[in-house]
Enzyme design. Structure first.
Site, short mmCIF file in Angstrom:
data_model
loop_
_atom_site.label_atom_id
_atom_site.label_comp_id
_atom_site.label_asym_id
_atom_site.label_seq_id
_atom_site.Cartn_x
_atom_site.Cartn_y
_atom_site.Cartn_z
N HIS A 180 -1.10 8.47 4.57
CA HIS A 180 -2.10 8.90 3.58
C HIS A 180 -3.28 9.59 4.25
O HIS A 180 -3.60 9.31 5.41
CB HIS A 180 -2.67 7.68 2.82
CG HIS A 180 -1.72 7.06 1.86
ND1 HIS A 180 -1.63 7.44 0.54
CD2 HIS A 180 -0.82 6.06 2.03
CE1 HIS A 180 -0.71 6.69 -0.07
NE2 HIS A 180 -0.20 5.84 0.81
N ASP A 197 2.13 3.33 6.27
CA ASP A 197 0.88 2.72 5.82
C ASP A 197 0.45 1.56 6.71
O ASP A 197 -0.34 0.71 6.30
CB ASP A 197 1.02 2.19 4.38
CG ASP A 197 1.12 3.31 3.36
OD1 ASP A 197 1.04 4.49 3.75
OD2 ASP A 197 1.30 2.99 2.17
N HIS A 256 1.65 -4.51 6.59
CA HIS A 256 1.48 -3.92 5.25
C HIS A 256 2.63 -4.36 4.35
O HIS A 256 2.44 -4.83 3.23
CB HIS A 256 1.41 -2.41 5.39
CG HIS A 256 1.33 -1.65 4.10
ND1 HIS A 256 0.24 -1.73 3.27
CD2 HIS A 256 2.19 -0.79 3.51
CE1 HIS A 256 0.44 -0.95 2.21
NE2 HIS A 256 1.61 -0.37 2.33
N ASP A 277 5.53 5.26 -3.50
CA ASP A 277 4.89 6.53 -3.11
C ASP A 277 5.37 7.02 -1.74
O ASP A 277 4.89 8.04 -1.25
CB ASP A 277 3.35 6.41 -3.15
CG ASP A 277 2.82 5.34 -2.21
OD1 ASP A 277 3.44 4.27 -2.11
OD2 ASP A 277 1.78 5.58 -1.56
N HIS A 278 6.32 6.30 -1.14
CA HIS A 278 6.90 6.76 0.13
C HIS A 278 8.39 7.07 0.02
O HIS A 278 8.95 7.72 0.89
CB HIS A 278 6.65 5.72 1.23
CG HIS A 278 5.20 5.57 1.55
ND1 HIS A 278 4.61 6.18 2.64
CD2 HIS A 278 4.21 4.95 0.87
CE1 HIS A 278 3.30 5.93 2.62
NE2 HIS A 278 3.05 5.18 1.56
N HIS A 288 8.61 2.51 4.73
CA HIS A 288 8.62 1.24 4.00
C HIS A 288 8.97 1.51 2.55
O HIS A 288 9.09 2.66 2.14
CB HIS A 288 7.29 0.49 4.13
CG HIS A 288 6.09 1.18 3.54
ND1 HIS A 288 5.62 2.40 3.99
CD2 HIS A 288 5.25 0.82 2.53
CE1 HIS A 288 4.54 2.74 3.30
NE2 HIS A 288 4.31 1.80 2.40
N HIS A 344 7.57 1.14 -0.46
CA HIS A 344 6.68 1.45 -1.58
C HIS A 344 7.05 2.78 -2.24
O HIS A 344 7.38 3.75 -1.55
CB HIS A 344 5.21 1.47 -1.11
CG HIS A 344 4.66 0.10 -0.88
ND1 HIS A 344 3.56 -0.16 -0.10
CD2 HIS A 344 5.07 -1.11 -1.35
CE1 HIS A 344 3.31 -1.46 -0.09
NE2 HIS A 344 4.21 -2.06 -0.83
#
Ligand SMILES: [Zn+2]
Length: 257
Positions: free
Chosen positions: A169, A130, A113, A58-59, A54, A56
């Site tokens: 995570h 996530d 999400h 942090d990915h 996805h 975001h």
């Protein structure tokens, strides 16, 4: 499928996938470039693809930099994330199949999400970002409780029991604490919490889980559990559908510590 777990940022995981004997690597969720690059270099691997779960940051934070170093690498993500997911080359639709790095992957659209969240199924593994965490699920930033219910229970839960689950995570210990709070009578949750505590005490990751373990322990995949129903009864306003239960469990998790 060989899966190397690469810790990134504070609690993210990237995954480096290689077929036996191959020098080609597929990376799931390049959170940041440096640790992924180091993992590739250690094993002398060429990056051929990034599978992004996805959009975001942090990915996908390492996508641009890694693609500059490996210009032939393709970047896969759900098609609707085009324009907001860096370096995307191959936009996928639900149930799309593609071959890369010596593997055949299948994309599962799993909104909840985010609206463009996608899981990658390959060999005996699924990479869930996530959306499905070990013993938990992601917050509903873009999608609805009903979408999350379908993603977890109509799609991911239907994969074979032994499918290994790799998520985005390391939230497992906290998630199991909440799972035990929701279902105090669930012995599988207690047993898993002990196993995970031992792993984490040794500094080891809690991934992979399996689909069977998630069905047995994950409160978001157990919306018919009488204990869970009782815990959220006051928040259901008469609608006791499993979708409404998931929404109430998610709200309880948002409030939990
Ligand atoms: Zn996210």
């Amino acid at each position: 499928m060989q899966v190397e777990i690469v810790p990134c940022l504070s609690d993210n995981y990237a995954y480096v996938l290689t077929a036996p004997g191959s020098r080609q690597a597929v990376v799931v969720d390049a959170s940041e470039a440096a640790p992924v690059r180091a993992a590739l270099q250690r094993s002398g691997l060429e990056l051929v693809a990034i599978l992004s779960t996805h959009h975001h940051p942090d990915h996908v934070g390492g996508n641009e930099e890694l693609v500059r170093e490996f210009p032939r690498a393709r970047v896969f993500a759900f098609g609707t994330d085009r324009g907001r997911l860096p370096a995307l080359t191959d936009g996928l639709s639900d149930d799309a199949r593609f071959d890369v790095g010596g593997f055949e992957f299948r994309a599962l659209h799993i909104p909840g999400h985010t609206l463009g969240a996608v899981a990658y199924v390959g060999a005996d593994c699924v990479f869930t970002g996530d959306t499905l965490f070990v013993a938990g699920c992601g917050r509903l930033f873009e999608g609805s409780a009903s979408q999350m219910y379908d993603s977890l229970n109509e799609k991911l839960a239907r994969l074979p029991d032994a499918t290994r689950v790799f998520c985005g995570h390391e939230y497992t210990a906290k998630n199991l604490e909440f799972a035990a709070h929701m279902e105090p009578g669930n012995a599988a949750v207690r047993a898993k919490a002990e196993r995970v505590a031992a792993l984490r005490a040794r500094g080891e990751p809690s991934v992979p889980s399996t689909i069977a373990e998630e069905r047995a322990t994950n409160p978001f995949m157990r919306c018919q559990s009488p204990e869970i129903l009782e815990q959220v009864a006051e928040d259901l306003a008469g609608d006791r559908s499993p979708q409404a239960v998931l929404g109430a469990v998610r709200r309880a998790k948002d409030r939990y510590r």
